[in-house]
Design a protein around this motif. Structure first.
Motif, PDB file in Angstrom:
ATOM      1  N   PRO A   1      -7.806   6.293  -1.819  1.00  0.00           N
ATOM      2  CA  PRO A   1      -6.535   6.265  -1.078  1.00  0.00           C
ATOM      3  C   PRO A   1      -5.486   7.240  -1.621  1.00  0.00           C
ATOM      4  O   PRO A   1      -4.706   7.800  -0.858  1.00  0.00           O
ATOM      5  N   VAL A   2      -5.473   7.468  -2.937  1.00  0.00           N
ATOM      6  CA  VAL A   2      -4.533   8.440  -3.508  1.00  0.00           C
ATOM      7  C   VAL A   2      -4.852   9.840  -2.987  1.00  0.00           C
ATOM      8  O   VAL A   2      -3.961  10.637  -2.716  1.00  0.00           O
ATOM      9  N   CYS A   3      -6.138  10.121  -2.803  1.00  0.00           N
ATOM     10  CA  CYS A   3      -6.552  11.433  -2.288  1.00  0.00           C
ATOM     11  C   CYS A   3      -6.013  11.705  -0.887  1.00  0.00           C
ATOM     12  O   CYS A   3      -5.816  12.858  -0.517  1.00  0.00           O
ATOM     13  N   LEU A   4      -5.774  10.660  -0.125  1.00  0.00           N
ATOM     14  CA  LEU A   4      -5.274  10.838   1.240  1.00  0.00           C
ATOM     15  C   LEU A   4      -3.882  11.459   1.272  1.00  0.00           C
ATOM     16  O   LEU A   4      -3.455  11.973   2.297  1.00  0.00           O
TER      17      LEU A   4
ATOM     18  N   GLN B   1      -3.813   4.690 -16.836  1.00  0.00           N
ATOM     19  CA  GLN B   1      -3.565   3.612 -17.794  1.00  0.00           C
ATOM     20  C   GLN B   1      -4.714   2.598 -17.766  1.00  0.00           C
ATOM     21  O   GLN B   1      -5.084   2.050 -18.801  1.00  0.00           O
ATOM     22  N   TYR B   2      -5.264   2.364 -16.607  1.00  0.00           N
ATOM     23  CA  TYR B   2      -6.430   1.475 -16.482  1.00  0.00           C
ATOM     24  C   TYR B   2      -7.618   2.066 -17.250  1.00  0.00           C
ATOM     25  O   TYR B   2      -8.334   1.349 -17.949  1.00  0.00           O
TER      26      TYR B   2
ATOM     27  N   LYS C   1       0.821  -1.214   0.000  1.00  0.00           N
ATOM     28  CA  LYS C   1       0.000   0.000   0.000  1.00  0.00           C
ATOM     29  C   LYS C   1       0.850   1.257   0.000  1.00  0.00           C
ATOM     30  O   LYS C   1       1.996   1.249   0.416  1.00  0.00           O
ATOM     31  N   LEU C   2       0.231   2.334  -0.474  1.00  0.00           N
ATOM     32  CA  LEU C   2       0.911   3.629  -0.496  1.00  0.00           C
ATOM     33  C   LEU C   2       1.178   4.111   0.926  1.00  0.00           C
ATOM     34  O   LEU C   2       0.322   4.018   1.782  1.00  0.00           O
ATOM     35  N   ARG C   3       2.357   4.629   1.117  1.00  0.00           N
ATOM     36  CA  ARG C   3       2.715   5.219   2.398  1.00  0.00           C
ATOM     37  C   ARG C   3       2.921   6.710   2.182  1.00  0.00           C
ATOM     38  O   ARG C   3       3.266   7.155   1.100  1.00  0.00           O
TER      39      ARG C   3
ATOM     40  N   HIS D   1       3.073   8.290  -5.299  1.00  0.00           N
ATOM     41  CA  HIS D   1       1.664   8.635  -5.478  1.00  0.00           C
ATOM     42  C   HIS D   1       1.381   8.992  -6.931  1.00  0.00           C
ATOM     43  O   HIS D   1       0.315   8.666  -7.463  1.00  0.00           O
ATOM     44  N   LEU D   2       2.345   9.634  -7.590  1.00  0.00           N
ATOM     45  CA  LEU D   2       2.201   9.925  -9.013  1.00  0.00           C
ATOM     46  C   LEU D   2       2.162   8.651  -9.834  1.00  0.00           C
ATOM     47  O   LEU D   2       1.418   8.545 -10.805  1.00  0.00           O
ATOM     48  N   HIS D   3       2.971   7.663  -9.444  1.00  0.00           N
ATOM     49  CA  HIS D   3       2.964   6.376 -10.153  1.00  0.00           C
ATOM     50  C   HIS D   3       1.608   5.685  -9.994  1.00  0.00           C
ATOM     51  O   HIS D   3       1.101   5.074 -10.937  1.00  0.00           O
ATOM     52  N   ALA D   4       1.030   5.784  -8.811  1.00  0.00           N
ATOM     53  CA  ALA D   4      -0.305   5.201  -8.590  1.00  0.00           C
ATOM     54  C   ALA D   4      -1.337   5.902  -9.455  1.00  0.00           C
ATOM     55  O   ALA D   4      -2.214   5.255 -10.053  1.00  0.00           O
ATOM     56  N   LEU D   5      -1.249   7.222  -9.561  1.00  0.00           N
ATOM     57  CA  LEU D   5      -2.159   7.983 -10.406  1.00  0.00           C
ATOM     58  C   LEU D   5      -1.993   7.588 -11.870  1.00  0.00           C
ATOM     59  O   LEU D   5      -2.981   7.395 -12.590  1.00  0.00           O
TER      60      LEU D   5
END
Length: 146
Positions: free
Chosen positions: A65-68, A86-87, A27-29, A77-81
């Protein structure tokens, strides 16, 4: 199409699509990666993705979760975005189609991740309530302390 506009805004038109909106890594930290110098573009994209979740409930569990982490944006977090965008590229035909119906059947689903936040150990939960095939409500919440 709004999803295509988001992809263009992210600069990822015709990118390689992925078929899962989240990486299978941990998970993102809040402290992963270096801080981002100018988070304005990120804030705009996250806001657009939040709006898109009204008809694309399949991304709400990864957008929230990215919004957190908007207060202290990191490269991870940019990679998650980028993965979420891409999805979208690979699933442009997905989404809820809202129609009128005389049926009054109600379905509800819920999920919880007890102590799932790696930084605070707070729990998260999400629920979605459907009236036939139409979304009546969708929510994501983070446990509050105090």
């Amino acid at each position: 199409m709004y999803a295509k506009d988001i992809i263009a805004r992210a600069g990822l038109l015709n990118c390689n699509p992925v078929y899962t909106p989240v990486d299978t890594s941990p998970k993102l930290r809040s402290t992963d990666g270096n801080p981002v110098d100018n988070p304005t573009k990120f804030h705009s994209l996250v806001g657009a993705l939040q709006y898109l979740t009204f008809t694309r409930t399949d991304i709400s569990h990864v957008v929230d979760p990215v919004c957190l982490h908007m207060h202290d944006l990191r490269e991870s977090h940019l990679h998650a975005l980028q993965r979420i965008v891409q999805y979208l590229e690979g699933t442009l035909d997905y989404g809820l189609h809202l129609y009128t119906s005389s049926t009054s059947r109600l379905l509800a689903y819920t999920d919880a991740d007890w102590a799932g936040c790696p930084d605070t150990r707070r729990s998260t939960s999400e629920y979605c309530v459907y009236l036939v095939v139409q979304t009546a409500t969708n929510s994501f919440s983070l446990q509050r302390w105090g």
